[in-house]
Structures are given as C-alpha cells and as structure tokens.
Design a protein around this motif. Sequence first.
Motif, PDB file in Angstrom:
ATOM      1  N   ASN A  55      14.739 -55.966  -5.211  1.00  0.00           N
ATOM      2  CA  ASN A  55      16.062 -55.746  -4.616  1.00  0.00           C
ATOM      3  C   ASN A  55      17.247 -55.960  -5.571  1.00  0.00           C
ATOM      4  O   ASN A  55      18.388 -56.005  -5.132  1.00  0.00           O
ATOM      5  CB  ASN A  55      16.253 -56.651  -3.389  1.00  0.00           C
ATOM      6  CG  ASN A  55      16.586 -55.828  -2.172  1.00  0.00           C
ATOM      7  OD1 ASN A  55      16.654 -54.609  -2.250  1.00  0.00           O
ATOM      8  ND2 ASN A  55      16.814 -56.487  -1.066  1.00  0.00           N
ATOM      9  N   ALA A  56      16.975 -56.129  -6.850  1.00  0.00           N
ATOM     10  CA  ALA A  56      18.054 -56.420  -7.795  1.00  0.00           C
ATOM     11  C   ALA A  56      18.896 -55.179  -8.079  1.00  0.00           C
ATOM     12  O   ALA A  56      20.034 -55.278  -8.523  1.00  0.00           O
ATOM     13  CB  ALA A  56      17.469 -56.963  -9.087  1.00  0.00           C
ATOM     14  N   GLY A  57      18.305 -54.003  -7.872  1.00  0.00           N
ATOM     15  CA  GLY A  57      19.043 -52.764  -8.139  1.00  0.00           C
ATOM     16  C   GLY A  57      18.483 -51.993  -9.332  1.00  0.00           C
ATOM     17  O   GLY A  57      19.190 -51.199  -9.947  1.00  0.00           O
ATOM     18  N   LYS A  58      17.216 -52.196  -9.635  1.00  0.00           N
ATOM     19  CA  LYS A  58      16.589 -51.526 -10.796  1.00  0.00           C
ATOM     20  C   LYS A  58      16.526 -50.017 -10.597  1.00  0.00           C
ATOM     21  O   LYS A  58      16.866 -49.243 -11.479  1.00  0.00           O
ATOM     22  CB  LYS A  58      15.171 -52.081 -11.018  1.00  0.00           C
ATOM     23  CG  LYS A  58      15.141 -53.563 -11.276  1.00  0.00           C
ATOM     24  CD  LYS A  58      13.750 -54.106 -11.432  1.00  0.00           C
ATOM     25  CE  LYS A  58      12.894 -54.035 -10.184  1.00  0.00           C
ATOM     26  NZ  LYS A  58      13.395 -54.781  -9.018  1.00  0.00           N
ATOM     27  N   SER A  59      16.074 -49.626  -9.405  1.00  0.00           N
ATOM     28  CA  SER A  59      15.957 -48.186  -9.141  1.00  0.00           C
ATOM     29  C   SER A  59      17.335 -47.540  -9.104  1.00  0.00           C
ATOM     30  O   SER A  59      17.520 -46.416  -9.563  1.00  0.00           O
ATOM     31  CB  SER A  59      15.238 -47.939  -7.821  1.00  0.00           C
ATOM     32  OG  SER A  59      13.988 -48.581  -7.840  1.00  0.00           O
ATOM     33  N   THR A  60      18.323 -48.272  -8.594  1.00  0.00           N
ATOM     34  CA  THR A  60      19.687 -47.738  -8.554  1.00  0.00           C
ATOM     35  C   THR A  60      20.189 -47.519  -9.984  1.00  0.00           C
ATOM     36  O   THR A  60      20.802 -46.501 -10.286  1.00  0.00           O
ATOM     37  CB  THR A  60      20.618 -48.709  -7.807  1.00  0.00           C
ATOM     38  OG1 THR A  60      19.973 -49.117  -6.606  1.00  0.00           O
ATOM     39  CG2 THR A  60      21.933 -48.049  -7.479  1.00  0.00           C
ATOM     40  N   PHE A  64      10.412 -54.564  -2.689  1.00  0.00           N
ATOM     41  CA  PHE A  64       9.242 -53.703  -2.937  1.00  0.00           C
ATOM     42  C   PHE A  64       9.410 -52.289  -2.392  1.00  0.00           C
ATOM     43  O   PHE A  64       8.500 -51.721  -1.811  1.00  0.00           O
ATOM     44  CB  PHE A  64       7.935 -54.340  -2.434  1.00  0.00           C
ATOM     45  CG  PHE A  64       7.621 -55.600  -3.163  1.00  0.00           C
ATOM     46  CD1 PHE A  64       7.336 -55.552  -4.519  1.00  0.00           C
ATOM     47  CD2 PHE A  64       7.648 -56.827  -2.529  1.00  0.00           C
ATOM     48  CE1 PHE A  64       7.081 -56.717  -5.227  1.00  0.00           C
ATOM     49  CE2 PHE A  64       7.391 -58.001  -3.231  1.00  0.00           C
ATOM     50  CZ  PHE A  64       7.109 -57.944  -4.585  1.00  0.00           C
ATOM     51  N   THR A  65      10.607 -51.756  -2.576  1.00  0.00           N
ATOM     52  CA  THR A  65      10.819 -50.354  -2.260  1.00  0.00           C
ATOM     53  C   THR A  65      10.019 -49.519  -3.263  1.00  0.00           C
ATOM     54  O   THR A  65       9.398 -48.525  -2.920  1.00  0.00           O
ATOM     55  CB  THR A  65      12.310 -49.988  -2.422  1.00  0.00           C
ATOM     56  OG1 THR A  65      13.082 -51.008  -1.821  1.00  0.00           O
ATOM     57  CG2 THR A  65      12.629 -48.654  -1.818  1.00  0.00           C
ATOM     58  N   THR A  66      10.067 -49.975  -4.514  1.00  0.00           N
ATOM     59  CA  THR A  66       9.345 -49.269  -5.569  1.00  0.00           C
ATOM     60  C   THR A  66       7.932 -49.842  -5.664  1.00  0.00           C
ATOM     61  O   THR A  66       7.771 -51.046  -5.860  1.00  0.00           O
ATOM     62  CB  THR A  66      10.075 -49.461  -6.912  1.00  0.00           C
ATOM     63  OG1 THR A  66      11.424 -49.069  -6.736  1.00  0.00           O
ATOM     64  CG2 THR A  66       9.437 -48.643  -8.012  1.00  0.00           C
ATOM     65  N   LYS A  78      25.771 -55.394  -9.423  1.00  0.00           N
ATOM     66  CA  LYS A  78      26.519 -55.495  -8.159  1.00  0.00           C
ATOM     67  C   LYS A  78      27.897 -56.130  -8.340  1.00  0.00           C
ATOM     68  O   LYS A  78      28.381 -56.849  -7.452  1.00  0.00           O
ATOM     69  CB  LYS A  78      25.698 -56.224  -7.073  1.00  0.00           C
ATOM     70  CG  LYS A  78      24.302 -55.624  -6.879  1.00  0.00           C
ATOM     71  CD  LYS A  78      23.629 -56.044  -5.609  1.00  0.00           C
ATOM     72  CE  LYS A  78      22.194 -55.525  -5.549  1.00  0.00           C
ATOM     73  NZ  LYS A  78      21.445 -55.922  -4.388  1.00  0.00           N
ATOM     74  N   ASP A  85      30.566 -54.744  -8.138  1.00  0.00           N
ATOM     75  CA  ASP A  85      31.543 -54.113  -7.231  1.00  0.00           C
ATOM     76  C   ASP A  85      31.770 -54.969  -5.997  1.00  0.00           C
ATOM     77  O   ASP A  85      32.793 -54.839  -5.315  1.00  0.00           O
ATOM     78  CB  ASP A  85      31.060 -52.717  -6.838  1.00  0.00           C
ATOM     79  CG  ASP A  85      29.693 -52.750  -6.240  1.00  0.00           C
ATOM     80  OD1 ASP A  85      29.508 -52.314  -5.108  1.00  0.00           O
ATOM     81  OD2 ASP A  85      28.745 -53.271  -6.893  1.00  0.00           O
ATOM     82  N   ALA A 105      25.505 -50.738 -10.704  1.00  0.00           N
ATOM     83  CA  ALA A 105      24.650 -49.553 -10.787  1.00  0.00           C
ATOM     84  C   ALA A 105      25.077 -48.534  -9.741  1.00  0.00           C
ATOM     85  O   ALA A 105      25.086 -47.324  -9.998  1.00  0.00           O
ATOM     86  CB  ALA A 105      23.187 -49.944 -10.598  1.00  0.00           C
ATOM     87  N   ALA A 106      25.470 -49.027  -8.548  1.00  0.00           N
ATOM     88  CA  ALA A 106      25.819 -48.118  -7.463  1.00  0.00           C
ATOM     89  C   ALA A 106      27.117 -47.378  -7.784  1.00  0.00           C
ATOM     90  O   ALA A 106      27.240 -46.182  -7.532  1.00  0.00           O
ATOM     91  CB  ALA A 106      25.938 -48.883  -6.158  1.00  0.00           C
TER      92      ALA A 106
HETATM   93  N1  LIG Z   1      26.867 -53.196  -3.778  1.00  0.00           N
HETATM   94  C1  LIG Z   1      25.890 -52.796  -4.589  1.00  0.00           C
HETATM   95  N2  LIG Z   1      24.668 -52.616  -4.099  1.00  0.00           N
HETATM   96  C2  LIG Z   1      23.724 -52.220  -4.942  1.00  0.00           C
HETATM   97  C3  LIG Z   1      23.940 -51.983  -6.329  1.00  0.00           C
HETATM   98  N3  LIG Z   1      22.797 -51.611  -6.909  1.00  0.00           N
HETATM   99  C4  LIG Z   1      21.869 -51.616  -5.926  1.00  0.00           C
HETATM  100  N4  LIG Z   1      22.402 -51.974  -4.757  1.00  0.00           N
HETATM  101  C5  LIG Z   1      21.699 -52.057  -3.466  1.00  0.00           C
HETATM  102  O1  LIG Z   1      20.656 -53.000  -3.562  1.00  0.00           O
HETATM  103  C6  LIG Z   1      19.547 -52.596  -2.770  1.00  0.00           C
HETATM  104  C7  LIG Z   1      18.300 -52.545  -3.620  1.00  0.00           C
HETATM  105  O2  LIG Z   1      18.411 -51.558  -4.611  1.00  0.00           O
HETATM  106  P1  LIG Z   1      17.177 -50.941  -5.342  1.00  0.00           P
HETATM  107  O3  LIG Z   1      17.694 -50.119  -6.443  1.00  0.00           O
HETATM  108  O4  LIG Z   1      16.239 -50.326  -4.382  1.00  0.00           O
HETATM  109  O5  LIG Z   1      16.546 -52.281  -5.911  1.00  0.00           O
HETATM  110  P2  LIG Z   1      15.206 -52.468  -6.729  1.00  0.00           P
HETATM  111  O6  LIG Z   1      15.440 -53.523  -7.736  1.00  0.00           O
HETATM  112  O7  LIG Z   1      14.716 -51.166  -7.229  1.00  0.00           O
HETATM  113  O8  LIG Z   1      14.244 -53.035  -5.612  1.00  0.00           O
HETATM  114  P3  LIG Z   1      12.646 -52.950  -5.503  1.00  0.00           P
HETATM  115  O9  LIG Z   1      12.252 -51.595  -5.886  1.00  0.00           O
HETATM  116  O10 LIG Z   1      12.348 -53.239  -4.103  1.00  0.00           O
HETATM  117  O11 LIG Z   1      12.125 -53.986  -6.425  1.00  0.00           O
HETATM  118  C8  LIG Z   1      19.937 -51.248  -2.207  1.00  0.00           C
HETATM  119  O12 LIG Z   1      20.363 -51.376  -0.908  1.00  0.00           O
HETATM  120  C9  LIG Z   1      21.057 -50.769  -3.087  1.00  0.00           C
HETATM  121  O13 LIG Z   1      21.941 -49.933  -2.412  1.00  0.00           O
HETATM  122  C10 LIG Z   1      25.286 -52.195  -6.808  1.00  0.00           C
HETATM  123  O14 LIG Z   1      25.603 -51.999  -7.958  1.00  0.00           O
HETATM  124  N5  LIG Z   1      26.195 -52.593  -5.887  1.00  0.00           N
END
Ligand SMILES: Nc1nc2c(ncn2[C@@H]2O[C@H](COP(=O)(O)OP(=O)(O)OP(=O)(O)O)[C@@H](O)[C@H]2O)c(=O)[nH]1
Length: 618
Positions: free
Chosen positions: A319-324, A341-343, A431, A433, A460-461
């Motif tokens: 959930n850290a935002g790696k995929s984003t 664990f989306t990914t 994050k 923002d 990242a978003a």
């Molecule tokens: N506000 C904000 N939310 C973000 C940012 N980057 C990611 N998110 C949110 O964080 C949540 C997780 O993002 P993912 O990119 O799926 O995270 P991940 O690290 O790939 O997670 P896993 O694949 O589960 O390990 C999502 O709801 C995104 O929208 C950011 O820069 N700002």
Amino acid sequence: MFRASRLVFSRMKASTKALNRASGRAATRAPPSPSAARGLLFRRTLTAGPGTTTTREGFRPAEATSSRDERKGQEEEYEDWDFGGEEEPVSQVRERRSVPAEVRCFDTAKICAQSGKGGDGQVSFRREKYVPRGGPDGGNGGRGGHVWVVATKGLNSLSSFRNQIHFRAKKGGNGMGRNCAGAAGEDVEVKVPIGTIIRRAGVLDGDTFEQSAAGGEGAGAAGGFGYADVTADLETLTFDGEGEGAVSELDRMGSLELLRDGEKKLLIHGGRGGRGNTSFRTSTNKTPRLSEAGEAGMEEWFELELKLVADVGIVGAPNAGKSTLLSSLSNAKPKIAAYPFTTLVPNLGVCDKLGYKSIVFADVPGLLEGAHTGIGLGQEFLRHCERCKVLVQVIDGDSPDPLGDYHAIRTELELFSETLSTKPYIVAINKIDIPDVLDRTRGLQDYLRGEGVETHTISAAARQGVDPLVKSVDSVLERFAEEERGSFGGFVDDGFAVPEQEADLAADFKRLRKEADKATTRRDFSDFSLHYEGATRTWLVKGRAFESYVQMTDWQYYQAWQRFRKIIKVSGLHTALKRQGIKNGDTVCIGSQEFEWSSKMDQDLSYGEWRDIMDEEE
Ligand SMILES: Nc1nc2c(ncn2[C@@H]2O[C@H](COP(=O)(O)OP(=O)(O)OP(=O)(O)O)[C@@H](O)[C@H]2O)c(=O)[nH]1
Ligand SMILES: [Mg+2]
C-alpha cells in the motif's frame, strides 16, 4: 535359440509397458511371430503397429496424441513421472501450494516440446518415352520442424504456460519422384519473457532403461521383464565417439538463458528427412532400390525459470504506492487499490522520460516483516530484485510509522541476501500531496540524509517529484555503465535491442538455424554403449545414430539389409560385440528392433538368404 527369442519377447513386453507408461499410452503390441535363426541376422519389430511406433527412446509421433482427453490423461501421468531430479521437500511443496496459483506460476513452468518427424524418402525411377532405364529419381524427405524459444518484450511472467504446455513442430514433407524433395516441416516458437532460463527436466528416453533397472514397475515378475536381474549382471561399456561434440547451446551449457528482446535459441531440432533412392546411387549400384523413412522427432520436457531483467526494482511495504509510482513514470497500467497486496506478481514498466534512453522498472509485490522467511509474498519475488542494478524504496509518508517501515524493509533485504543489501539504494517518501505529510516526515528525511541515503519526496498520484527521482536513478545507472565499460572493453548490454543488436540477433539466428539444420543430418555411429543381460543373452545397443538408423531403415528392401550390415561392420559395433564375446543366437536390441546374432554378420547377405528371412517373418 527359439527359447532365447521367447525370453526376449517376454522381456520386451514388460519393457514396452514401462515405455508406454512413460509415453502415456496403453500397452499394446502384436503377438510374437515364431521364428528360427538359421544362422542369419534377422530382425523383429517391437512396435504396436503402423504410425504408433514407440521406440526405446520413448519417441512418440505427434499424431499419437489425438483427443484432448487423452492429452489430459498424459499430462496427469507426467505429473507423477519422476525425472530423476532432486525432490522438493514436502513442507516446501505445501508452502508453495499455499500461495495463489497466479504467484506460483509466475516464475516457474514446465513445458513439453516435440520436434517434427522428417519426411520419408522415395524410391522412384525415371520413366519417359524414349528414355530406357532412366535411373533413380526418388527425392529426399524434408526435415521435421525445429522448436525454438524466443524472448519477447511484452511478457513478464510464465503464467501463460498454465494454459499451454505442449509445443509441437510440424512433420517434413515426403520426397517425390522426379527428384522432388519434400518441404521442411514448419518450426514452432515458444515465446518466453526476457530473463527466462531453460533447463532439461528429464529426457523420456535414456532414463527409461536405467529407471526401470532400479526396480521400477514390472521388475521381478515371474516370466516378466526382470529389470532387477539386469542390474545384477549389467555390464556397460561406453565407446566415446570422436564425434563433433555437442551441437546446441543447451547441450554445451546445460541451460539456455534469454536476455535480449527477440533473442532466439534452439530447444530441439527436427528429425532428419529420409533419403530417396537417388541419394543411394553409386558407381557400383546404378539402380538403388532402397530409401529411408523420416527420422522421428524428439520429445522432451523442459523447466523454465524466470528471473526478471529490470534496471530498477521498486520495493516497499504493501500500500505504499509502488504501483502508482510505476504507472506515473511509464506506460504500464498496474492495478492500484487502497488495500494491501493489490499487486501479486511483479509488473514491468519502461520509462522513457529521459528521451534518449529507456530504463526498465519492476514493481514488486509488497514486503512484510519476515518476508525473507516466506511471510507474505515477498520471498517469491525478492530474488528477482537480485538482477536489478538499483533499488528504489517507496515509503508511505502517511503511514503511522514511516521510519519503522524503512527499517523493516532494509532488514528484510539484508536478511534475504548480501547481494540485495549492498545494491545502490534510493528512498522515495510518497504521498506528499496529503497535507502535513511533508512536515511530518521532515525528521525521517533528515535522518536518512544523515545516513547518506539519497532521499526524494514525491507524490506518485500527482506525478510530483517523479522526474528528479528518475534522474537520480539514471545517474546511478550511468555510474554502473561506466564501470562495466571499464571492465568489458566498451560493450554494455542494457537488455534492449538497439538497431545493431537487432542485426546481430538476425545474424545469430541465421547461424543457429544453419547449425540446427546440420544437426538433423549429423550421425556419429562410433558413439554407442552396450549393455548385456546374461540371463536372456541380450545385448542392448544404445546410441542416437544407431537408433535413428534402425528406425529410418525401410526393411522391405534387400539393399537396405545389405547397407545395415555394412554399417555394423564399419562403425566398429561388430568388433566391439565380438570382443565382448557375443555368441551365435544372442539377441541384439537396437531401438525398436531386435536381431539375432550370427557369426556371418560381417559377410554379404545373398539375395536368396534374404528371401528366406523375409519368408520366415511372414
Ligand atoms: N494521496 C495519495 N495516494 C496515493 C499516492 N500513491 C498511491 N496512493 C494510493 O495508495 C493506495 C495504494 O497504492 P498502490 O500503488 O496500489 O500501492 P502498492 O504499494 O502498489 O500496494 P501493493 O501492491 O498492495 O503492495 C492507492 O489507493 C493509491 O491511490 C500518492 O502519491 N498520494
Ligand atoms: Mg501494487
């Protein structure tokens, strides 16, 4: 002598059963034909009928598997088949089974490749008005199709091999009259992701004898095939041929590794096309009446292992935002959601932000504390990061304890391997923002910078701070490239095909194709081994050249028999068997045929004698 033949038959029956088990077919064969030796070499086929030849090599023609159900049955059989490799401990298997199928099939797979059978040669004579005795004009059969593996850029997992595990190349065309050669069989290409390693899983042939010899199915049954007995007085002599050595890279290296897009390597080559009677024309034999059948294709199982080739690995807690982050710096569209664990399997993305070159990023599933011991999914994927040149850790700036997250991931990397913990490392606090996040993480930023860790603050978003991050990743990669240039004399393989490399690949493929075509015709008769079973006075000759020869020979021609005798003599098999004390009436097995030995083996076979043998066989 008759008794010996009977014994051999009962033995073969069981061995055919074992072989059929290996090739997944029901054991069927014609009853033995009574025969007498008459001091001549004669042969008997150990096959189930036309088109379904099962040789000792375990070769099975493509046509043999027809229905889907039948194939399914085979796959199930193969699952139990012990390929002689090291067994995975049960606990590990269980552990692996507990992870989702998508993850299990991501980086390992097993496939079965079958190369095409060669086309048959033709016996034909030129017939034209005013051209008496036109001479032979039977053409050669075409070679069978090869099986290739090709690295393909768009793929990043082996999970497609859950749906397809069989890859069959086509049969070569038969030769025809007027010296028309058959067409080469169509090749088949197995598409794999870049970074795939391929090894032999176990050959269905050779192992069969030894496997059963260790007391496998059918061993020791009264009157049946007692392989257990075989081991007791089994004597093996191997004649190392002065052949041209191993041909394919797989033989030379034991494994294949595909690291560049479009790179093609040979898995197995097709069967040789049988020669037509024109090829047998000599100064002493102007009317050759013999031709060869096409050589059977090969069938082998291979294990595939994927180690992703990416320049940068993106790691971090779930959930850290790696995929984003991956989606903001490349065209990749990974699944993004607000739950951990989306990914489930790594995503690859190519970043073109720098314009003049591209960098490959891999977004790895989230890591949990204890990942190195198998907790979460991390362990499955950490080893893929070992190939990356740089690691980027994404920290969720909005997390209750970002510093704790940082340490947890560092510890996991260190515990997993030294290679990972010593890789260049960049931290991206994500994050920003979200209000306050920048301020709240100030302490963390100072701490990391104090430790000498390069730290970026990004969103990242909102695609904020992503470009500077990519630039600093690039400068680390540049340092790498310079170091490599220093040690490899200017050559840097960045994993992507640039135009000159594409030309190289095409040239490589042309060369490999030539080699593969040549391999189909290569014969090394001096490379064979002998196994002797005292109880039934049977000699087993093993060697690819001999086995193919016997399978390709069309025994209905007298001249084919003569030629066979010549080969036995010239190859040294005759001398070797005599030196080992072979006696009249002993049985010699080569591939799918068995012969009765005679002391007259080195002499010519007269037409009358041959007719006698044929009459007996009928
Ligand atoms: N506000 C904000 N939310 C973000 C940012 N980057 C990611 N998110 C949110 O964080 C949540 C997780 O993002 P993912 O990119 O799926 O995270 P991940 O690290 O790939 O997670 P896993 O694949 O589960 O390990 C999502 O709801 C995104 O929208 C950011 O820069 N700002
Ligand atoms: Mg993700």
